[in-house]
Design a protein around this motif. Structure first.
Motif, PDB file in Angstrom:
ATOM      1  N   LEU A  53       0.822  -1.207   0.000  1.00  0.00           N
ATOM      2  CA  LEU A  53       0.000   0.000   0.000  1.00  0.00           C
ATOM      3  C   LEU A  53       0.859   1.262   0.000  1.00  0.00           C
ATOM      4  N   GLY A  54       1.965   1.207  -0.737  1.00  0.00           N
ATOM      5  CA  GLY A  54       2.839   2.370  -0.848  1.00  0.00           C
ATOM      6  C   GLY A  54       3.814   2.546   0.291  1.00  0.00           C
ATOM      7  N   ASN A  55       3.918   1.551   1.185  1.00  0.00           N
ATOM      8  CA  ASN A  55       4.799   1.661   2.352  1.00  0.00           C
ATOM      9  C   ASN A  55       6.151   0.987   2.158  1.00  0.00           C
ATOM     10  N   GLY A  56       6.534   0.713   0.917  1.00  0.00           N
ATOM     11  CA  GLY A  56       7.811   0.058   0.658  1.00  0.00           C
ATOM     12  C   GLY A  56       8.998   0.909   1.078  1.00  0.00           C
ATOM     13  N   SER A  57      10.146   0.243   1.208  1.00  0.00           N
ATOM     14  CA  SER A  57      11.349   0.919   1.697  1.00  0.00           C
ATOM     15  C   SER A  57      11.862   1.957   0.706  1.00  0.00           C
ATOM     16  N   LYS A  58      12.383   3.045   1.264  1.00  0.00           N
ATOM     17  CA  LYS A  58      13.040   4.077   0.459  1.00  0.00           C
ATOM     18  C   LYS A  58      14.563   3.958   0.565  1.00  0.00           C
ATOM     19  N   TYR A  59      15.026   2.892   1.195  1.00  0.00           N
ATOM     20  CA  TYR A  59      16.472   2.647   1.334  1.00  0.00           C
ATOM     21  C   TYR A  59      16.869   1.321   0.713  1.00  0.00           C
ATOM     22  N   TYR A  60      16.189   0.239   1.091  1.00  0.00           N
ATOM     23  CA  TYR A  60      16.466  -1.054   0.481  1.00  0.00           C
ATOM     24  C   TYR A  60      16.050  -1.013  -0.995  1.00  0.00           C
ATOM     25  N   GLU A  61      16.813  -1.695  -1.846  1.00  0.00           N
ATOM     26  CA  GLU A  61      16.493  -1.740  -3.274  1.00  0.00           C
ATOM     27  C   GLU A  61      16.189  -3.182  -3.689  1.00  0.00           C
ATOM     28  N   SER A  62      15.074  -3.364  -4.401  1.00  0.00           N
ATOM     29  CA  SER A  62      14.673  -4.695  -4.872  1.00  0.00           C
ATOM     30  C   SER A  62      14.096  -4.595  -6.283  1.00  0.00           C
ATOM     31  N   PRO A  63      14.883  -4.161  -7.254  1.00  0.00           N
ATOM     32  CA  PRO A  63      14.348  -3.919  -8.596  1.00  0.00           C
ATOM     33  C   PRO A  63      13.768  -5.149  -9.274  1.00  0.00           C
ATOM     34  N   ASN A  64      14.318  -6.320  -9.004  1.00  0.00           N
ATOM     35  CA  ASN A  64      13.820  -7.529  -9.669  1.00  0.00           C
ATOM     36  C   ASN A  64      12.481  -7.981  -9.095  1.00  0.00           C
ATOM     37  N   ILE A  65      12.345  -7.914  -7.774  1.00  0.00           N
ATOM     38  CA  ILE A  65      11.062  -8.247  -7.157  1.00  0.00           C
ATOM     39  C   ILE A  65      10.026  -7.188  -7.531  1.00  0.00           C
ATOM     40  N   ASP A  66      10.456  -5.933  -7.590  1.00  0.00           N
ATOM     41  CA  ASP A  66       9.554  -4.854  -8.004  1.00  0.00           C
ATOM     42  C   ASP A  66       9.028  -5.107  -9.419  1.00  0.00           C
ATOM     43  N   LYS A  67       9.909  -5.544 -10.294  1.00  0.00           N
ATOM     44  CA  LYS A  67       9.502  -5.835 -11.676  1.00  0.00           C
ATOM     45  C   LYS A  67       8.513  -6.992 -11.711  1.00  0.00           C
ATOM     46  N   LEU A  68       8.751  -7.988 -10.868  1.00  0.00           N
ATOM     47  CA  LEU A  68       7.820  -9.114 -10.768  1.00  0.00           C
ATOM     48  C   LEU A  68       6.435  -8.609 -10.386  1.00  0.00           C
ATOM     49  N   ALA A  69       6.385  -7.662  -9.442  1.00  0.00           N
ATOM     50  CA  ALA A  69       5.102  -7.089  -9.022  1.00  0.00           C
ATOM     51  C   ALA A  69       4.437  -6.347 -10.179  1.00  0.00           C
ATOM     52  N   GLU A  70       5.241  -5.652 -10.971  1.00  0.00           N
ATOM     53  CA  GLU A  70       4.696  -4.927 -12.125  1.00  0.00           C
ATOM     54  C   GLU A  70       4.144  -5.881 -13.180  1.00  0.00           C
ATOM     55  N   GLN A  71       4.669  -7.081 -13.217  1.00  0.00           N
ATOM     56  CA  GLN A  71       4.243  -8.066 -14.215  1.00  0.00           C
ATOM     57  C   GLN A  71       3.123  -8.967 -13.718  1.00  0.00           C
ATOM     58  N   GLY A  72       2.763  -8.862 -12.439  1.00  0.00           N
ATOM     59  CA  GLY A  72       1.774  -9.777 -11.890  1.00  0.00           C
ATOM     60  C   GLY A  72       0.793  -9.093 -10.969  1.00  0.00           C
ATOM     61  N   MET A  73       0.240  -9.875 -10.045  1.00  0.00           N
ATOM     62  CA  MET A  73      -0.751  -9.384  -9.087  1.00  0.00           C
ATOM     63  C   MET A  73      -0.190  -9.469  -7.678  1.00  0.00           C
ATOM     64  N   SER A  74      -0.297  -8.357  -6.940  1.00  0.00           N
ATOM     65  CA  SER A  74       0.134  -8.304  -5.546  1.00  0.00           C
ATOM     66  C   SER A  74      -1.084  -8.311  -4.634  1.00  0.00           C
ATOM     67  N   PHE A  75      -0.931  -8.917  -3.467  1.00  0.00           N
ATOM     68  CA  PHE A  75      -1.974  -8.924  -2.449  1.00  0.00           C
ATOM     69  C   PHE A  75      -1.472  -8.145  -1.241  1.00  0.00           C
ATOM     70  N   THR A  76      -2.234  -7.162  -0.796  1.00  0.00           N
ATOM     71  CA  THR A  76      -1.797  -6.350   0.336  1.00  0.00           C
ATOM     72  C   THR A  76      -2.224  -6.936   1.676  1.00  0.00           C
ATOM     73  N   TYR A  77      -3.143  -7.909   1.659  1.00  0.00           N
ATOM     74  CA  TYR A  77      -3.547  -8.617   2.877  1.00  0.00           C
ATOM     75  C   TYR A  77      -3.057 -10.068   2.797  1.00  0.00           C
ATOM     76  N   ALA A  78      -1.740 -10.237   2.742  1.00  0.00           N
ATOM     77  CA  ALA A  78      -1.138 -11.569   2.700  1.00  0.00           C
ATOM     78  C   ALA A  78      -0.581 -11.895   4.081  1.00  0.00           C
ATOM     79  N   TYR A  79      -0.852 -13.113   4.557  1.00  0.00           N
ATOM     80  CA  TYR A  79      -0.531 -13.465   5.938  1.00  0.00           C
ATOM     81  C   TYR A  79       0.219 -14.799   6.045  1.00  0.00           C
ATOM     82  N   THR A  80       0.819 -14.969   7.222  1.00  0.00           N
ATOM     83  CA  THR A  80       1.606 -16.161   7.538  1.00  0.00           C
ATOM     84  C   THR A  80       1.253 -16.610   8.956  1.00  0.00           C
ATOM     85  N   GLN A  81       1.968 -17.620   9.437  1.00  0.00           N
ATOM     86  CA  GLN A  81       2.012 -17.877  10.872  1.00  0.00           C
ATOM     87  C   GLN A  81       3.065 -16.935  11.469  1.00  0.00           C
ATOM     88  N   GLN A  82       3.235 -16.941  12.774  1.00  0.00           N
ATOM     89  CA  GLN A  82       4.038 -15.911  13.421  1.00  0.00           C
ATOM     90  C   GLN A  82       5.544 -16.120  13.272  1.00  0.00           C
TER      91      GLN A  82
END
Length: 549
Positions: A53-82
């Motif tokens: 939801l626009g809260n990504g890091s402004k310091y860490y860089e992840s251009p390849n994962i970012d590109k993957l997101a641009e090419q696909g569908m992201s879920f903002t309510y994705a969950y795990t176990q603790q």
């Protein structure tokens, strides 16, 4: 989902998807599946705005994962176990820890209360490993002819060979990050980097990774690392020990090359050890970030930023291998269009190395900082690029039925192995924005984990107005917390704390009773009271009425 309308999505998808499905029908096509899972990567730890939801890091860089997101569908309510192990168990079985073949609630045990703390409840004794009777996602996909592979972190099973012997893994490269070597006659343990053993030469903990364990040389740097560099200088690495993340990337790239020449589809499960502590990145990337000023008040640690980008560059290498499996520069042999790629993390970020703000707290807790993670699906021709789903909640248990449906595989007989998750394939295909039959998630913890977790149960509930709420019930004092995640992502305002409205009380009652019914249906263990040895009871029906003033 950020779209003008459902009609717009369908108009985009119907023509190409129908043609694509015809191709699949004519060629008996089944997509390859690559499932990439980071370790302890927080919701805000990648730079893409899509997953957070626009809260990504402004310091860490992840251009390849970012590109993957641009090419696909992201879920903002994705969950795990603790934390790590229960998430992996849920993913591989499609079951909550309460599932009959699961039973893994925590890493190690549920008896992890902080030293000196008096606890009134004797915790449940959990399973530490998946039962041999379980029917794993590997086995289910194999029924449709899939070749299965595991590259990376060994968790949810006791020994490497168990991935093959009862989970159904054909190519087993599961391993621990610690490598034990004998150096000058002395046993030495090292994390993340290959070691030179007196008798075995350069090694990692799994013998199958030995071909990739030699130190970086000029040829490797030029052919492998230079194409994905991003402001770092790989030449600094010549002669230094190989990082486990790079070695796993090497093995996956070779696997893709080999399987691209086979007729059968493949499922590659790739649970990286990065970015779990100890924070030990590749030196050239750490050098880059030591000279980069952070523009993000949450994130400033160069070693963690370097670790995130090492993971990202390895993801980039895997994606590049799908485009050019044999690496000759000619993409006519690409298999990217026939491959579903999933990117996920096993739990929220571990505070100290990183900061999960605006989410509350960290890995190990049931607050959003411990459970909410990035999630991306890419499947060309099926999933519309650069889409963001801001409605549907997805949990680790949902991957099993989702991948099974995409592969055309039937789920196991519920009498033998009941799957708790729901397939989100209709959302990926653009048919719906959310599943009406899936608007609840549950967590249950019948024990202790230092200061982060105590006996409690939690329900996440998407209300009819698509507002997301989360209710906590604590067993020790029968207390509740209720948050509106849609309006209060940081879980700062407990709606039950000060004179709640009748509307809020009604909602809390609904959620409490849904949680109680789930606990009863799943026969969830709660531990026993130390004072009398009796079983700790579930939350009372309509128990939140005590908040009525």
């Amino acid at each position: 989902m950020k779209i003008l309308s459902k009609i717009a999505v369908l108009s985009f998808l119907i023509t190409p998807l129908s043609a694509y499905c015809q191709i699949k029908k004519d060629t008996n096509f089944k997509p390859n599946i690559i499932f990439i899972m980071a370790d302890d990567l927080g919701w805000t730890d990648i730079s893409s705005p899509n997953t957070s939801l626009g809260n990504g890091s402004k310091y860490y860089e992840s251009p390849n994962i970012d590109k993957l997101a641009e090419q696909g569908m992201s879920f903002t309510y994705a969950y795990t176990q603790q934390n790590c192990q229960p998430t992996r168990a849920s993913l591989l079985t499609g079951q909550y820890p309460t599932g009959s073949q699961n039973g893994i609630y925590n890493v190690g045990s549920l008896k992890r209360a902080s030293k000196g703390v008096v606890t009134p409840i004797t915790p449940h004794v959990q399973n530490n490993y998946l039962k041999e009777s379980c029917i794993s996602i590997f086995e289910t996909l194999k029924t449709e002819g899939y070749h299965t592979a595991w590259f990376g972190k060994l968790h949810a099973i006791k020994k490497e060979e168990h991935a093959t012997s009862y989970l159904g893994v054909d190519y087993n490269l599961s391993l621990r990050k610690e490598t034990n070597a004998t150096v000058n006659g002395v046993k030495v343990k090292n994390e993340f980097f290959a070691q030179e053993d007196d008798d075995k030469g350069w090694i990692f903990s799994n013998e199958k990774l030995k071909p990739y364990a030699k130190p970086y040389d000029s040829t490797y740097i030029y052919n492998v690392l230079e194409p994905v560099k991003n402001g770092n200088n790989p030449q600094l690495l010549e002669g230094t020990p190989k990082h486990l993340t790079d070695a796993l990337g090497d093995a996956v790239v070779d696997y893709i090359k080999d399987r691209s020449q086979k007729d059968s589809p493949f499922f590659a499960y790739i649970p990286f050890h990065a970015v779990h502590v100890s924070i030990l990145p590749r030196p050239d990337l750490e050098t880059k970030y030591k000279t980069k000023a952070s523009q993000d008040p949450r994130h400033s640690k160069a070693n963690y930023a370097a670790f995130v980008e090492l993971l990202d560059q390895t993801v980039g290498r895997i994606l590049n291998a799908l485009e050019d499996p044999n690496g000759d520069g000619n993409t006519k042999d690409r298999i990217s269009e026939n491959t579903l790629v999933v990117f996920y993390s096993d739990n929220g970020g571990f505070m100290g190395p990183t900061d999960n703000t605006p989410l509350r707290l960290r890995k190990g807790t049931y607050y959003e900082g411990g459970l909410r993670v990035p999630l991306i699906f890419r499947y060309p021709g099926v999933i519309k690029p650069n889409t963001v789903n801001t409605t549907q909640e997805v949990h680790a248990i949902d991957f099993y039925p989702t991948l099974a449906e995409i592969a055309g595989a039937k789920l196991p007989n519920p009498q033998t192995h009941e799957v708790d998750g729901k397939s989100v394939s209709p959302i990926l295909r653009g048919e719906v924005e959310a599943l009406s039959s899936k608007n609840e998630l549950f967590w249950h913890f019948p024990g202790y984990m230092d200061i982060r977790n105590m006996p409690q149960s939690v329900i996440h509930y998407r209300h009819s107005n698509n507002q997301h709420y989360k209710l906590f019930y604590r067993y020790e004092d029968e207390s509740y917390e209720l948050y509106n995640l849609s309006n209060d992502i940081g879980e700062t305002n407990n709606l039950l704390e000060v004179s709640p409205s009748l509307e809020i009380l009604d909602l809390a009652l609904i959620m409490n009773n849904k949680l109680r019914t789930w606990l009863i249906t799943k026969n969830a263990p709660t531990g026993t009271w130390k004072k009398n040895g009796e079983k700790v009871p579930y939350p009372l029906k309509n128990g939140v009425k005590k908040y009525v003033k």
